[in-house]
Motif scaffolding. Structure first.
Motif, short mmCIF file in Angstrom:
data_model
loop_
_atom_site.label_atom_id
_atom_site.label_comp_id
_atom_site.label_asym_id
_atom_site.label_seq_id
_atom_site.Cartn_x
_atom_site.Cartn_y
_atom_site.Cartn_z
N GLU A 23 52.02 14.02 96.95
CA GLU A 23 51.97 12.82 96.11
C GLU A 23 50.68 12.78 95.31
N ASN A 27 50.15 12.74 91.29
CA ASN A 27 49.30 11.77 90.59
C ASN A 27 48.33 12.47 89.66
N THR A 30 50.18 13.77 86.57
CA THR A 30 50.59 12.75 85.60
C THR A 30 49.38 12.17 84.89
N ARG A 31 48.30 11.99 85.61
CA ARG A 31 47.10 11.42 84.96
C ARG A 31 46.52 12.38 83.95
N ILE A 36 56.52 14.99 83.90
CA ILE A 36 57.29 15.46 85.06
C ILE A 36 58.55 14.64 85.17
N TRP A 37 59.64 15.31 85.48
CA TRP A 37 60.87 14.54 85.72
C TRP A 37 61.68 15.21 86.83
N ARG A 38 62.66 14.47 87.28
CA ARG A 38 63.56 14.94 88.35
C ARG A 38 62.79 15.34 89.61
N VAL A 39 61.96 14.45 90.10
CA VAL A 39 61.23 14.74 91.33
C VAL A 39 62.16 14.50 92.51
N ARG B 44 49.65 2.29 89.83
CA ARG B 44 48.37 2.99 89.84
C ARG B 44 48.46 4.33 90.56
N GLY B 45 49.63 4.82 90.76
CA GLY B 45 49.74 6.15 91.38
C GLY B 45 50.73 6.15 92.53
N LEU B 46 51.12 7.37 92.84
CA LEU B 46 52.11 7.59 93.90
C LEU B 46 51.37 7.72 95.23
N LEU B 47 51.87 7.03 96.23
CA LEU B 47 51.23 7.18 97.54
C LEU B 47 52.09 8.03 98.47
N ILE B 72 62.98 10.85 91.52
CA ILE B 72 62.16 10.27 90.45
C ILE B 72 62.63 10.89 89.13
N LYS B 73 63.22 10.04 88.32
CA LYS B 73 63.73 10.58 87.06
C LYS B 73 62.60 10.92 86.11
N THR B 74 61.62 10.06 86.02
CA THR B 74 60.46 10.32 85.17
C THR B 74 59.25 9.73 85.82
N ILE B 75 58.15 10.40 85.67
CA ILE B 75 56.91 9.78 86.12
C ILE B 75 55.84 10.01 85.08
N LEU B 76 55.21 8.90 84.69
CA LEU B 76 54.11 8.93 83.73
C LEU B 76 52.93 8.23 84.41
N PRO B 77 51.74 8.34 83.85
CA PRO B 77 50.57 7.77 84.54
C PRO B 77 50.77 6.33 84.99
N LEU B 81 60.29 5.84 86.90
CA LEU B 81 61.71 5.48 86.93
C LEU B 81 62.34 6.17 88.13
#
Lengths: 398, 100
Positions: A23, A27, A30-31, A36-39, B44-47, B72-77, B81
């Motif tokens: 995880e 993070n 992404t930062r 990234i998609w389809r996790v 603020r982020g993935l835990l 997770i379809k999309t992840i941005l900062p 989704l």
């Protein structure tokens, strides 16, 4: 959101990450602007996701600190497709060559069929076609178009009255009409000979039948010349087909006008050839650019259509020949004009009569010159065969 | 003291100037489509992420989403989704955020 097709175009990879603190790793990614998609999680220590190909190349420094192990599973998208295509480029080349060969073969002459000709004429036609380059196995581009072949054949082979040339796919079909057709059987039905026009008899020649007129006789149109009924009068008359030639003097009047000055067109012999490729209705020149410098010209256009199998492609090769022409004025003196007018009149009369008609005499009745023209009225005396057959109606014996 | 002052000013602005609260007060905006989609902005982020659970860090506290077959379809900062079957959405707070 994201555009699937754009991602496909630039390529993307499926990444597998194993280890602890995944995880945190995500993070970090992404930062730092990684998309990234389809996790998806697989078990406790594995995650897979997809990311862009270009970004995947820059992932390495971030992996180093994370304590995870990264491997790439699948590569998708156009760049990989392209690479695979390059690897198997033999196939592509093969497909290309295959299409090219089919295309070439579709434009080859595969057959020449000649119909309606005697073997001798057919042989001549084939030879002539060979000379023109129309041979089995030749490419159609290097051969004249259909009209050209037709013209060439009729000009060079005397036996032909008419040739219809048709290009049907890869085969030329020639429909031939020869000049010396077998003669029509003679009419044997009983007939009389009558005069077809008013005349004075000059000469008679009767093969069969009873002559009814004599030399120097004046006959009217439709008058009986040679009777098909022979035998003594009243006693068993026999009906035959009268045959013979009755030559008579006939008269014609003709009126001609001829201007002293005439303009006519001739070619100077200068010509330009231009080559075009046409796609649908658009013509693109590929050899011979620019406008013609000729003031007066005529254009001949030859279109060579390209074929693919049985279809006609919308692409065609067009060959334009531009010939310079000029207008030449021709001036006659009065005497020349008169002579030419007379000649013209003779030709006109001759064209209306049988081939064996003879001019006996001509007389200019009237001559005027006005509006730059010479106007003549001419009287012609001709000698021609005036006999025509007329069947004898069958009498019913009562 | 200063933090409290800032908090109070923001509260006041949100209520009196008719501005969206998530913008003013840095709160997450959560959009759900039935049980199948959840869209969280301003995290603020993935835990933690498994296929049954997603734990997100917020500015104040955490957000816990439970369910099953998560992807997770999309992840941005700041956006995420999530797709799957969502059963629960829980706020875990020491100091409750977003209260007046």
């Amino acid at each position: 959101m994201k555009n699937q097709w754009l991602e496909f175009l630039f390529g993307f990879v499926t990444v597998k990450v194993t280890g602890k603190g995944i995880e945190r790793f995500i993070n970090v990614l992404t930062r730092n602007g990684f998309f990234i998609w389809r996790v998806r999680r697989h078990g406790t220590e594995t995650i897979t996701f997809k990311m862009r190909l270009e970004e995947a190349k820059k992932i390495r420094p971030y992996v180093r600190n994370s304590g995870c192990r990264v491997s790439f599973l699948r590569r998708n998208g156009f760049p990989f497709l392209l690479r695979r295509m390059m690897k198997n480029s033999g196939f592509m080349v093969g497909a290309g060559v295959f299409l090219l060969i089919i295309f070439l073969l579709s434009n080859v002459i595969w057959g020449i069929e000649i119909k309606g000709a005697k073997p001798a004429t057919e042989y001549k036609i084939r030879q002539e076609l060979d000379k023109m380059g129309v041979k089995i196995g030749k490419l159609q581009f290097f051969v004249k178009n259909v009209e050209g072949i037709q013209r060439g054949l009729t000009n060079s082979i005397g036996e032909l009255t008419w040739v219809g040339v048709e290009l049907n796919g890869t085969t030329y079909h020639l429909q031939v009409v020869e000049k010396n057709e077998p003669k029509a059987p003679e009419v044997l039905a009983p007939q009389n000979l009558i005069a077809k026009k008013k005349a004075i008899i000059v000469k008679t020649f009767v093969e069969e039948g009873q002559k009814m007129v004599d030399t120097n006789d004046h006959v009217e149109e439709g008058q009986l010349l040679v009777s098909g009924e022979i035998g003594q009068e009243g006693k068993n008359p026999r009906q035959v087909a009268a045959k013979g030639e009755i030559w008579g003097e006939t008269w014609y009047k003709s009126h001609v006008e001829l201007p002293f000055k005439t303009n006519f067109k001739t070619y100077t012999g200068n010509e330009e050839v231009k080559h075009f490729l046409s796609f649908g209705k658009v013509e693109l020149p590929f050899w011979g650019f620019g406008k013609t410098e000729f003031k007066e010209y005529e254009t001949e256009k030859n279109i060579y259509k390209l074929h693919f199998l049985k279809w006609e492609l919308p692409i065609a090769y067009i060959n334009k020949t531009i010939r310079e022409s000029e207008v030449l004025p021709r001036t006659y003196t009065e005497k020349e004009a008169e002579e030419n007018a007379l000649e013209l009149a003779r030709k006109e009369i001759k064209s209306q009569l049988d081939e064996d008609a003879i001019f006996k005499d001509e007389k200019i009745l009237h001559k005027t010159v006005e509006n730059g023209k010479v106007i003549l009225d001419i009287h012609f005396k001709m000698i021609e065969n005036i006999a025509v057959g007329q069947p004898i109606p069958k009498e019913t014996n009562e | 003291m200063a933090k409290k002052w800032g908090q109070r000013i923001r509260n006041w602005m949100a209520s009196n100037m008719d501005l969206p609260q998530d913008v003013i007060m840095d709160l997450p905006r959560i959009t759900m489509i039935g049980q199948i989609h959840i869209y969280i902005e301003n995290h603020r982020g993935l835990l933690a992420f498994t296929d049954k659970e997603l734990r997100l860090l917020l500015k104040q506290g955490q957000l816990l989403i439970k369910g099953n077959s998560f992807v997770i379809k999309t992840i941005l900062p700041e956006e995420i989704l999530l797709e799957g079957k969502i059963d629960e959405v829980l706020y875990l707070t020491e100091n409750p955020g977003g209260t007046k």
